[in-house]
Design a protein around this motif. Structure first.
Motif, PDB file in Angstrom:
ATOM      1  N   SER A  30      42.579  48.579  34.263  1.00 28.82           N
ATOM      2  CA  SER A  30      41.980  47.265  34.465  1.00 28.82           C
ATOM      3  C   SER A  30      41.439  47.155  35.884  1.00 28.82           C
ATOM      4  O   SER A  30      42.104  47.546  36.842  1.00 28.82           O
ATOM      5  N   THR A  31      40.238  46.626  36.006  1.00 23.66           N
ATOM      6  CA  THR A  31      39.620  46.459  37.324  1.00 23.66           C
ATOM      7  C   THR A  31      39.530  44.999  37.741  1.00 23.66           C
ATOM      8  O   THR A  31      39.119  44.718  38.857  1.00 23.66           O
ATOM      9  N   THR A  32      39.903  44.078  36.853  1.00 28.43           N
ATOM     10  CA  THR A  32      39.889  42.649  37.182  1.00 28.43           C
ATOM     11  C   THR A  32      41.109  41.971  36.554  1.00 28.43           C
ATOM     12  O   THR A  32      41.770  42.523  35.678  1.00 28.43           O
ATOM     13  N   HIS A  33      41.363  40.758  37.012  1.00 27.47           N
ATOM     14  CA  HIS A  33      42.485  40.003  36.460  1.00 27.47           C
ATOM     15  C   HIS A  33      42.266  39.684  34.975  1.00 27.47           C
ATOM     16  O   HIS A  33      43.193  39.812  34.173  1.00 27.47           O
ATOM     17  N   ALA A  34      41.067  39.285  34.621  1.00 26.78           N
ATOM     18  CA  ALA A  34      40.789  38.955  33.216  1.00 26.78           C
ATOM     19  C   ALA A  34      40.985  40.172  32.318  1.00 26.78           C
ATOM     20  O   ALA A  34      41.529  40.063  31.214  1.00 26.78           O
ATOM     21  N   GLN A  35      40.545  41.309  32.772  1.00 29.32           N
ATOM     22  CA  GLN A  35      40.692  42.530  31.979  1.00 29.32           C
ATOM     23  C   GLN A  35      42.175  42.885  31.817  1.00 29.32           C
ATOM     24  O   GLN A  35      42.603  43.274  30.735  1.00 29.32           O
ATOM     25  N   ALA A  36      42.949  42.715  32.877  1.00 26.65           N
ATOM     26  CA  ALA A  36      44.385  43.005  32.785  1.00 26.65           C
ATOM     27  C   ALA A  36      45.072  42.058  31.811  1.00 26.65           C
ATOM     28  O   ALA A  36      45.917  42.477  31.012  1.00 26.65           O
ATOM     29  N   VAL A  48      39.883  28.905  32.415  1.00 24.19           N
ATOM     30  CA  VAL A  48      39.339  29.283  33.715  1.00 24.19           C
ATOM     31  C   VAL A  48      39.079  28.008  34.512  1.00 24.19           C
ATOM     32  O   VAL A  48      38.654  26.991  33.964  1.00 24.19           O
ATOM     33  N   VAL A  49      39.353  28.090  35.816  1.00 20.72           N
ATOM     34  CA  VAL A  49      39.122  26.984  36.734  1.00 20.72           C
ATOM     35  C   VAL A  49      38.264  27.501  37.878  1.00 20.72           C
ATOM     36  O   VAL A  49      38.559  28.549  38.455  1.00 20.72           O
ATOM     37  N   ASP A  50      37.192  26.785  38.198  1.00 19.50           N
ATOM     38  CA  ASP A  50      36.386  27.127  39.360  1.00 19.50           C
ATOM     39  C   ASP A  50      35.676  25.866  39.843  1.00 19.50           C
ATOM     40  O   ASP A  50      35.314  25.014  39.025  1.00 19.50           O
ATOM     41  N   ILE A  54      29.057  26.280  36.830  1.00 22.83           N
ATOM     42  CA  ILE A  54      28.196  27.340  36.275  1.00 22.83           C
ATOM     43  C   ILE A  54      28.945  28.670  36.269  1.00 22.83           C
ATOM     44  O   ILE A  54      28.921  29.397  35.275  1.00 22.83           O
ATOM     45  N   LYS A  55      29.621  28.991  37.377  1.00 29.04           N
ATOM     46  CA  LYS A  55      30.420  30.221  37.422  1.00 29.04           C
ATOM     47  C   LYS A  55      31.525  30.194  36.378  1.00 29.04           C
ATOM     48  O   LYS A  55      31.799  31.194  35.713  1.00 29.04           O
ATOM     49  N   ALA A  56      32.148  29.039  36.223  1.00 32.73           N
ATOM     50  CA  ALA A  56      33.223  28.917  35.233  1.00 32.73           C
ATOM     51  C   ALA A  56      32.688  29.138  33.823  1.00 32.73           C
ATOM     52  O   ALA A  56      33.320  29.820  33.011  1.00 32.73           O
ATOM     53  N   ARG A  57      31.524  28.586  33.527  1.00 37.30           N
ATOM     54  CA  ARG A  57      30.940  28.761  32.187  1.00 37.30           C
ATOM     55  C   ARG A  57      30.515  30.212  31.939  1.00 37.30           C
ATOM     56  O   ARG A  57      30.693  30.731  30.834  1.00 37.30           O
ATOM     57  N   LEU A  58      29.945  30.856  32.943  1.00 35.40           N
ATOM     58  CA  LEU A  58      29.572  32.268  32.797  1.00 35.40           C
ATOM     59  C   LEU A  58      30.803  33.130  32.537  1.00 35.40           C
ATOM     60  O   LEU A  58      30.793  34.026  31.684  1.00 35.40           O
ATOM     61  N   PHE A  59      31.856  32.861  33.288  1.00 36.66           N
ATOM     62  CA  PHE A  59      33.121  33.578  33.099  1.00 36.66           C
ATOM     63  C   PHE A  59      33.649  33.349  31.686  1.00 36.66           C
ATOM     64  O   PHE A  59      34.046  34.287  30.992  1.00 36.66           O
ATOM     65  N   ALA A  60      33.658  32.090  31.265  1.00 41.25           N
ATOM     66  CA  ALA A  60      34.175  31.745  29.938  1.00 41.25           C
ATOM     67  C   ALA A  60      33.382  32.430  28.834  1.00 41.25           C
ATOM     68  O   ALA A  60      33.958  32.916  27.858  1.00 41.25           O
ATOM     69  N   ASP A  61      32.076  32.476  28.988  1.00 41.47           N
ATOM     70  CA  ASP A  61      31.245  33.169  27.989  1.00 41.47           C
ATOM     71  C   ASP A  61      31.561  34.654  27.942  1.00 41.47           C
ATOM     72  O   ASP A  61      31.671  35.251  26.872  1.00 41.47           O
ATOM     73  N   ARG A  62      31.710  35.256  29.106  1.00 48.40           N
ATOM     74  CA  ARG A  62      31.967  36.696  29.175  1.00 48.40           C
ATOM     75  C   ARG A  62      33.318  37.064  28.563  1.00 48.40           C
ATOM     76  O   ARG A  62      33.461  38.097  27.919  1.00 48.40           O
TER      77      ARG A  62
END
Length: 71
Positions: A30-36, A48-50, A54-62
């Motif tokens: 794992s290279t990120t927290h979400a991946q772990a 997700v909280v940010d 916009i960053k939060a929505r992009l993260f949520a979509d991914r």
């Protein structure tokens, strides 16, 4: 102590690169927290909280996260 069959819900605070936007799907580890979190058998990534919505929505979509929080 948490039993091994317990599944916990997790949220990430801050939707930046190390949180999940820098993940390398070809990496052996794992290279990120979400991946772990998503690779864990005992954790569900549910939020997700940010401060930047916009960053939060992009993260949520991914990461297929349905709970998005911003100030």
């Amino acid at each position: 102590m948490i039993q091994s069959n317990t599944i916990l819900n997790a949220a990430i605070v801050g939707a930046g690169k190390i949180a999940g936007m820098y993940s390398d799907p070809l990496a052996e580890h794992s290279t990120t927290h979400a991946q772990a979190i998503t690779n864990s058998e005992n954790l569900n990534l549910v939020g997700v909280v940010d401060k930047d919505i916009i960053k939060a929505r992009l993260f949520a979509d991914r990461w297929n996260v349905s709970n998005i929080f911003s100030k």
